[in-house]
Scaffold this motif. Sequence first.
Motif, PDB file in Angstrom:
ATOM      1  N   ARG A 140       0.756  -1.082   0.262  1.00  0.00           N
ATOM      2  CA  ARG A 140      -0.032  -0.036   0.096  1.00  0.00           C
ATOM      3  C   ARG A 140       0.970   1.390  -0.050  1.00  0.00           C
ATOM      4  NH1 ARG A 140      -5.157  -1.130  -0.158  1.00  0.00           N
ATOM      5  NH2 ARG A 140      -5.495  -3.306   0.333  1.00  0.00           N
ATOM      6  N   TYR A 141       1.687   1.305  -0.895  1.00  0.00           N
ATOM      7  CA  TYR A 141       2.677   2.480  -1.243  1.00  0.00           C
ATOM      8  C   TYR A 141       1.846   3.573  -1.336  1.00  0.00           C
ATOM      9  CZ  TYR A 141       6.603   5.139  -2.866  1.00  0.00           C
ATOM     10  OH  TYR A 141       7.641   6.193  -3.203  1.00  0.00           O
ATOM     11  N   PRO A 142       2.167   4.910  -0.664  1.00  0.00           N
ATOM     12  CA  PRO A 142       1.142   6.057  -0.774  1.00  0.00           C
ATOM     13  C   PRO A 142       0.922   6.422  -2.133  1.00  0.00           C
ATOM     14  CG  PRO A 142       2.888   6.309   0.825  1.00  0.00           C
ATOM     15  CD  PRO A 142       3.242   5.153   0.144  1.00  0.00           C
ATOM     16  N   LEU A 143       1.874   6.245  -2.970  1.00  0.00           N
ATOM     17  CA  LEU A 143       1.661   6.626  -4.429  1.00  0.00           C
ATOM     18  C   LEU A 143       0.433   5.768  -4.972  1.00  0.00           C
ATOM     19  CD1 LEU A 143       3.214   8.766  -6.342  1.00  0.00           C
ATOM     20  CD2 LEU A 143       4.090   6.522  -7.496  1.00  0.00           C
ATOM     21  N   PHE A 144       0.214   4.661  -4.475  1.00  0.00           N
ATOM     22  CA  PHE A 144      -0.904   3.790  -5.154  1.00  0.00           C
ATOM     23  C   PHE A 144      -2.102   4.135  -4.780  1.00  0.00           C
ATOM     24  CE2 PHE A 144       2.454   0.103  -5.036  1.00  0.00           C
ATOM     25  CZ  PHE A 144       3.231   0.566  -6.368  1.00  0.00           C
ATOM     26  N   ASP A 145      -2.881   4.947  -5.422  1.00  0.00           N
ATOM     27  CA  ASP A 145      -4.338   5.384  -5.073  1.00  0.00           C
ATOM     28  C   ASP A 145      -5.317   3.756  -5.155  1.00  0.00           C
ATOM     29  OD1 ASP A 145      -4.272   7.675  -4.244  1.00  0.00           O
ATOM     30  OD2 ASP A 145      -4.936   8.816  -6.038  1.00  0.00           O
ATOM     31  N   TYR A 146      -4.530   3.233  -6.329  1.00  0.00           N
ATOM     32  CA  TYR A 146      -5.348   1.998  -6.497  1.00  0.00           C
ATOM     33  C   TYR A 146      -4.145   0.679  -6.373  1.00  0.00           C
ATOM     34  CZ  TYR A 146      -8.559   5.157  -8.592  1.00  0.00           C
ATOM     35  OH  TYR A 146      -9.306   6.408  -8.795  1.00  0.00           O
ATOM     36  N   PRO A 147      -4.099   0.228  -5.387  1.00  0.00           N
ATOM     37  CA  PRO A 147      -2.992  -0.870  -5.111  1.00  0.00           C
ATOM     38  C   PRO A 147      -3.236  -2.008  -6.325  1.00  0.00           C
ATOM     39  CG  PRO A 147      -4.121  -0.486  -3.013  1.00  0.00           C
ATOM     40  CD  PRO A 147      -4.903   0.541  -4.124  1.00  0.00           C
ATOM     41  N   PRO A 148      -2.113  -2.233  -7.160  1.00  0.00           N
ATOM     42  CA  PRO A 148      -2.300  -3.220  -8.023  1.00  0.00           C
ATOM     43  C   PRO A 148      -2.229  -4.582  -7.926  1.00  0.00           C
ATOM     44  CG  PRO A 148      -0.023  -2.405  -7.854  1.00  0.00           C
ATOM     45  CD  PRO A 148      -0.975  -1.623  -6.771  1.00  0.00           C
ATOM     46  N   TYR A 149      -3.609  -5.090  -7.335  1.00  0.00           N
ATOM     47  CA  TYR A 149      -3.634  -6.452  -7.024  1.00  0.00           C
ATOM     48  C   TYR A 149      -3.438  -7.352  -8.193  1.00  0.00           C
ATOM     49  CZ  TYR A 149      -5.827 -10.672  -5.589  1.00  0.00           C
ATOM     50  OH  TYR A 149      -6.321 -12.064  -5.327  1.00  0.00           O
ATOM     51  N   ASP A 150      -3.830  -7.075  -9.253  1.00  0.00           N
ATOM     52  CA  ASP A 150      -3.843  -8.047 -10.334  1.00  0.00           C
ATOM     53  C   ASP A 150      -2.296  -8.399 -10.519  1.00  0.00           C
ATOM     54  OD1 ASP A 150      -3.794  -5.336 -10.910  1.00  0.00           O
ATOM     55  OD2 ASP A 150      -5.642  -5.616 -12.335  1.00  0.00           O
ATOM     56  N   LEU A 151      -1.283  -7.353 -10.405  1.00  0.00           N
ATOM     57  CA  LEU A 151       0.093  -7.619 -10.617  1.00  0.00           C
ATOM     58  C   LEU A 151       0.779  -8.387  -9.458  1.00  0.00           C
ATOM     59  CD1 LEU A 151       1.300  -4.056 -11.829  1.00  0.00           C
ATOM     60  CD2 LEU A 151       0.451  -5.915 -13.123  1.00  0.00           C
ATOM     61  N   ALA A 152       0.394  -8.177  -8.358  1.00  0.00           N
ATOM     62  CA  ALA A 152       0.713  -8.784  -6.906  1.00  0.00           C
ATOM     63  C   ALA A 152       0.426 -10.335  -7.140  1.00  0.00           C
ATOM     64  CB  ALA A 152       0.290  -8.256  -5.576  1.00  0.00           C
ATOM     65  N   LEU A 153      -0.695 -10.598  -7.728  1.00  0.00           N
ATOM     66  CA  LEU A 153      -1.515 -11.693  -7.775  1.00  0.00           C
ATOM     67  C   LEU A 153      -0.802 -12.601  -8.967  1.00  0.00           C
ATOM     68  CD1 LEU A 153      -3.583 -14.030  -7.359  1.00  0.00           C
ATOM     69  CD2 LEU A 153      -5.277 -12.680  -9.041  1.00  0.00           C
ATOM     70  N   ALA A 154      -0.493 -11.738  -9.968  1.00  0.00           N
ATOM     71  CA  ALA A 154       0.473 -12.478 -11.294  1.00  0.00           C
ATOM     72  C   ALA A 154       1.744 -13.074 -10.591  1.00  0.00           C
ATOM     73  CB  ALA A 154       0.610 -11.507 -12.240  1.00  0.00           C
ATOM     74  N   THR A 155       2.264 -12.210  -9.846  1.00  0.00           N
ATOM     75  CA  THR A 155       3.744 -12.417  -9.158  1.00  0.00           C
ATOM     76  C   THR A 155       3.566 -13.809  -8.354  1.00  0.00           C
ATOM     77  OG1 THR A 155       3.946 -10.359  -9.257  1.00  0.00           O
ATOM     78  CG2 THR A 155       5.624 -11.561  -8.084  1.00  0.00           C
ATOM     79  N   ARG A 156       2.654 -13.727  -7.801  1.00  0.00           N
ATOM     80  CA  ARG A 156       2.400 -14.689  -6.430  1.00  0.00           C
ATOM     81  C   ARG A 156       2.182 -15.932  -7.365  1.00  0.00           C
ATOM     82  NH1 ARG A 156       4.574 -16.776  -3.044  1.00  0.00           N
ATOM     83  NH2 ARG A 156       3.640 -17.454  -1.107  1.00  0.00           N
TER      84      ARG A 156
END
Length: 380
Positions: A58-74
């Motif tokens: 939840r980096y302050p820059l992310f108004d919209y945390p990129p769940y889809d990218l984190a999911l792809a990585t995982r």
Amino acid sequence: MKIGITCYPTYGGSGVVATELGLELAQRGHEIHFISYAQPIRLRAEPNIHYHEVEVSRYPLFDYPPYDLALATRMAEVAQLYDLDLLHVHYAIPHSVSALLARQMMAVGPRGRRLPFVTTLHGTDITLVGLDRSYLPITRYSIEQSDGVTAISNYLRDRTLRVFDVKNHIEVIYNSVNCDVYYRNPAAVSQTRAEYAPKGERVLVHLSNFRPVKRLTDVIEIFDRVHKQIPSKLILIGDGPDRSVAEWLAVQKGIHDDVLFLGKQDQIYDKLAVADIMLMPSELESFGLAALEAMACEVVPIATRAGGVPEVIEHGKTGYLADVGDVETMARYAIELLRNEAQLREMGRQGRAAAQDRFCSTKIVKQYEDFYRRVLERSA
Ligand code: GMT
């Protein structure tokens, strides 16, 4: 097989279907890895079941945390670490896009290999979300890129082919119910029923996420008509945006004391099974899992003739169907049934038989196994 499963973990039929499928596959000896942002609600710790949480920073820059990218990585990490054979994602958005990225990540490098993924379409990913212009192109792309696609009803398959104009073969694999868990246990039923209906009232039930598509106020309208004729209680299982408007309507109609809001529940079978009738007056259901779960418990569904529902409920045999919004007809069906105990019980038995015959999870899981094998053969 070693299979990664991703679904929405909170309340909703697609997560339930994915979880029950994973549990069933694990019991049949497959190694199942759930990958999601929270543990799916019906997931139990059992042999062959693993759960991998997706952390979204939840980096302050992310108004919209990129769940889809984190999911792809995982997904790619888990596939690599546990040597997964394939990924199975439930609900296209954003899961199939993440799986597509994971497949691409797995393909590069000296140890690169193909990690196929299959997408199961559940309904609103196509009928609502996927038709939003901002999501349509990427949903279509991720469906086309899937190594296999299934839909939970013929209705949803046909609608996807028509509206999305995709060239894939879409296999219909119906949703399922665990008939060993969902059944009517007379002793348990009479005990729980006495808590909800102490004066021997009739019991109606509705189960959903209380979103507008479920038409919760129609549930109240139907119950109000039934309640005027027959002493009865309405059990509402779930929660969501339309709860307060339904509560207010029940107050206005003077029936609030007989409408029991149970909120979200983990184990619904014991509550579902106490009812005589289940109401599902939805605007649209691509399948209507709640109606199937009711049928398995010998509870007769009264629903709308919407989407894939007629593939689940046989009108006049395992339940009743009416047009969307036709609360008069649905109330009339309910009153007639509640006045005819023999017919109520016979339709309940027919519903249970249909659930066992056509939708039992032990049968449906084999269809998925067969589907996975074919996808793996093609990918190899
Ligand atoms: O309907 C919802 O509110 C959510 C959605 C979901 O993710 O659970 O439901 C869809 O998938 C269910 C499981 O496959 C089906 O039983 C529902 O009919 C379908 N909902 C719609 O098509 C509106």
